[in-house]
Write an enzyme that holds these catalytic residues in place. Structure first.
Site, PDB file in Angstrom:
ATOM      1  N   ARG A  30      42.899  27.843  36.266  1.00  0.00           N
ATOM      2  CA  ARG A  30      42.730  26.392  36.242  1.00  0.00           C
ATOM      3  C   ARG A  30      43.803  25.812  35.322  1.00  0.00           C
ATOM      4  O   ARG A  30      44.016  26.309  34.223  1.00  0.00           O
ATOM      5  CB  ARG A  30      41.353  25.973  35.701  1.00  0.00           C
ATOM      6  CG  ARG A  30      40.181  26.512  36.507  1.00  0.00           C
ATOM      7  CD  ARG A  30      40.036  25.757  37.821  1.00  0.00           C
ATOM      8  NE  ARG A  30      38.902  26.204  38.569  1.00  0.00           N
ATOM      9  CZ  ARG A  30      38.965  27.003  39.629  1.00  0.00           C
ATOM     10  NH1 ARG A  30      40.125  27.456  40.059  1.00  0.00           N
ATOM     11  NH2 ARG A  30      37.874  27.352  40.270  1.00  0.00           N
ATOM     12  N   GLU A  31      44.470  24.768  35.782  1.00  0.00           N
ATOM     13  CA  GLU A  31      45.406  24.022  34.951  1.00  0.00           C
ATOM     14  C   GLU A  31      44.722  22.712  34.597  1.00  0.00           C
ATOM     15  O   GLU A  31      44.313  21.965  35.491  1.00  0.00           O
ATOM     16  CB  GLU A  31      46.725  23.791  35.683  1.00  0.00           C
ATOM     17  CG  GLU A  31      47.465  25.096  35.931  1.00  0.00           C
ATOM     18  CD  GLU A  31      48.703  24.934  36.808  1.00  0.00           C
ATOM     19  OE1 GLU A  31      48.904  23.851  37.399  1.00  0.00           O
ATOM     20  OE2 GLU A  31      49.456  25.908  36.902  1.00  0.00           O
ATOM     21  N   GLY A  35      39.182  17.178  38.906  1.00  0.00           N
ATOM     22  CA  GLY A  35      39.692  18.446  39.410  1.00  0.00           C
ATOM     23  C   GLY A  35      40.696  19.093  38.469  1.00  0.00           C
ATOM     24  O   GLY A  35      40.879  20.313  38.493  1.00  0.00           O
ATOM     25  N   PHE A  39      51.497  22.783  27.083  1.00  0.00           N
ATOM     26  CA  PHE A  39      52.232  21.595  26.656  1.00  0.00           C
ATOM     27  C   PHE A  39      51.344  20.804  25.710  1.00  0.00           C
ATOM     28  O   PHE A  39      50.167  20.595  25.990  1.00  0.00           O
ATOM     29  CB  PHE A  39      52.590  20.733  27.875  1.00  0.00           C
ATOM     30  CG  PHE A  39      53.197  19.402  27.533  1.00  0.00           C
ATOM     31  CD1 PHE A  39      54.521  19.297  27.130  1.00  0.00           C
ATOM     32  CD2 PHE A  39      52.445  18.242  27.604  1.00  0.00           C
ATOM     33  CE1 PHE A  39      55.080  18.068  26.808  1.00  0.00           C
ATOM     34  CE2 PHE A  39      52.993  17.002  27.297  1.00  0.00           C
ATOM     35  CZ  PHE A  39      54.316  16.925  26.894  1.00  0.00           C
ATOM     36  N   ARG A  77      54.386   0.757  36.343  1.00  0.00           N
ATOM     37  CA  ARG A  77      53.955   2.128  36.030  1.00  0.00           C
ATOM     38  C   ARG A  77      55.040   3.077  36.515  1.00  0.00           C
ATOM     39  O   ARG A  77      55.243   3.251  37.717  1.00  0.00           O
ATOM     40  CB  ARG A  77      52.610   2.437  36.690  1.00  0.00           C
ATOM     41  CG  ARG A  77      51.470   1.619  36.138  1.00  0.00           C
ATOM     42  CD  ARG A  77      51.256   1.901  34.674  1.00  0.00           C
ATOM     43  NE  ARG A  77      49.986   1.366  34.214  1.00  0.00           N
ATOM     44  CZ  ARG A  77      49.489   1.601  33.019  1.00  0.00           C
ATOM     45  NH1 ARG A  77      50.158   2.350  32.154  1.00  0.00           N
ATOM     46  NH2 ARG A  77      48.330   1.074  32.673  1.00  0.00           N
ATOM     47  N   GLU A 101      55.366  -2.407  25.419  1.00  0.00           N
ATOM     48  CA  GLU A 101      54.399  -2.736  26.474  1.00  0.00           C
ATOM     49  C   GLU A 101      54.753  -4.105  27.050  1.00  0.00           C
ATOM     50  O   GLU A 101      54.907  -5.082  26.318  1.00  0.00           O
ATOM     51  CB  GLU A 101      52.975  -2.751  25.896  1.00  0.00           C
ATOM     52  CG  GLU A 101      51.890  -2.915  26.912  1.00  0.00           C
ATOM     53  CD  GLU A 101      50.496  -2.751  26.316  1.00  0.00           C
ATOM     54  OE1 GLU A 101      49.631  -2.268  27.040  1.00  0.00           O
ATOM     55  OE2 GLU A 101      50.278  -3.112  25.147  1.00  0.00           O
ATOM     56  N   GLU A 148      41.755  -3.349  23.131  1.00  0.00           N
ATOM     57  CA  GLU A 148      42.625  -3.398  24.304  1.00  0.00           C
ATOM     58  C   GLU A 148      42.550  -4.749  25.016  1.00  0.00           C
ATOM     59  O   GLU A 148      43.558  -5.258  25.494  1.00  0.00           O
ATOM     60  CB  GLU A 148      42.293  -2.260  25.271  1.00  0.00           C
ATOM     61  CG  GLU A 148      42.708  -0.893  24.770  1.00  0.00           C
ATOM     62  CD  GLU A 148      44.214  -0.721  24.645  1.00  0.00           C
ATOM     63  OE1 GLU A 148      44.988  -1.427  25.334  1.00  0.00           O
ATOM     64  OE2 GLU A 148      44.637   0.130  23.846  1.00  0.00           O
ATOM     65  N   GLU A 165      46.046  -6.838  25.402  1.00  0.00           N
ATOM     66  CA  GLU A 165      46.649  -7.047  26.713  1.00  0.00           C
ATOM     67  C   GLU A 165      46.447  -8.441  27.289  1.00  0.00           C
ATOM     68  O   GLU A 165      47.272  -8.903  28.069  1.00  0.00           O
ATOM     69  CB  GLU A 165      46.148  -5.985  27.699  1.00  0.00           C
ATOM     70  CG  GLU A 165      46.622  -4.599  27.304  1.00  0.00           C
ATOM     71  CD  GLU A 165      46.304  -3.525  28.332  1.00  0.00           C
ATOM     72  OE1 GLU A 165      45.681  -3.829  29.371  1.00  0.00           O
ATOM     73  OE2 GLU A 165      46.693  -2.369  28.082  1.00  0.00           O
ATOM     74  N   ALA A 195      43.134  -1.991  30.125  1.00  0.00           N
ATOM     75  CA  ALA A 195      42.607  -0.670  29.793  1.00  0.00           C
ATOM     76  C   ALA A 195      43.433  -0.068  28.673  1.00  0.00           C
ATOM     77  O   ALA A 195      44.527  -0.537  28.373  1.00  0.00           O
ATOM     78  CB  ALA A 195      42.650   0.237  31.024  1.00  0.00           C
TER      79      ALA A 195
END
Length: 180
Positions: free
Chosen positions: A39-40, A117, A17, A66, A142, A94, A98, A78
């Site tokens: 591994r992805e 991971g 993707f 979110r 936003e 940022e 924000e 962030a």
């Protein structure tokens, strides 16, 4: 197998993707014992997290819905790094977008992986001090609400589960450590 060897060696990589924010690839790797595994990996450009200390000594936070979490989260400001962007420049951008704040002092504290991971995302945590208030410059689409937290409320917010965002928990707990 070399008992001290922990590294995995990439053999084959296939892009699954390619989105505007991230990419996902599936890799085949050779493990330290010579066997193979899959591994992805989510490839992310990384970003910054800013720990803004207001003139009153509080921490400036934002509340933002979110979609992936399905709720409004209380977070440190962030944002994502643009290609080739310096993390400090991103942090200043940022913070202004924000919160409206401009920091006279922006100090890099440390960098950390959000979810090593399966993701390459690395965030750079900055302490922002000597703030001057200006106007927010939110990106299109936003929507955030400003919030402030007193330092003595941090532990309760984190350990009660009110702060569920990992970068915010890391940043706020780092702030407490700096105070010791």
């Amino acid at each position: 197998m070399d008992e001290n060897k922990l590294e995995e060696k990439g053999i084959v990589s296939q892009m699954e993707f390619d989105g505007s924010i991230m990419k996902v690839k599936k890799d085949e790797v050779e493990l330290p014992d010579g066997s193979r595994s899959k591994r992805e990996i989510v490839e992310h450009p990384g970003g910054v997290t800013i720990l803004p200390i207001t003139p009153a000594g509080n921490i400036s936070l934002i509340e933002q819905y979110r979609y992936a979490a399905g709720e409004v989260l209380l977070e440190l400001p962030a944002g994502r790094l643009e290609p080739g962007e310096d993390p400090e420049e991103c942090g200043r951008r940022e913070l202004k977008e924000e919160t409206g704040y401009i920091a006279e002092n922006l100090e890099h504290l440390f960098s950390f992986y959000t979810t090593p991971g399966y993701s390459t995302e690395c965030l750079h945590l900055f302490l922002a001090e000597n703030l001057q208030k200006g106007e927010q410059e939110l990106d299109e689409g936003e929507f955030v609400r400003m919030a402030e937290v007193e330092p003595d409320k941090i532990k309760d917010l984190v350990f009660s589960g009110r702060i569920k965002d990992s970068k915010t928990a890391v940043g706020l707990l780092a702030f407490l450590q700096l105070q010791d």
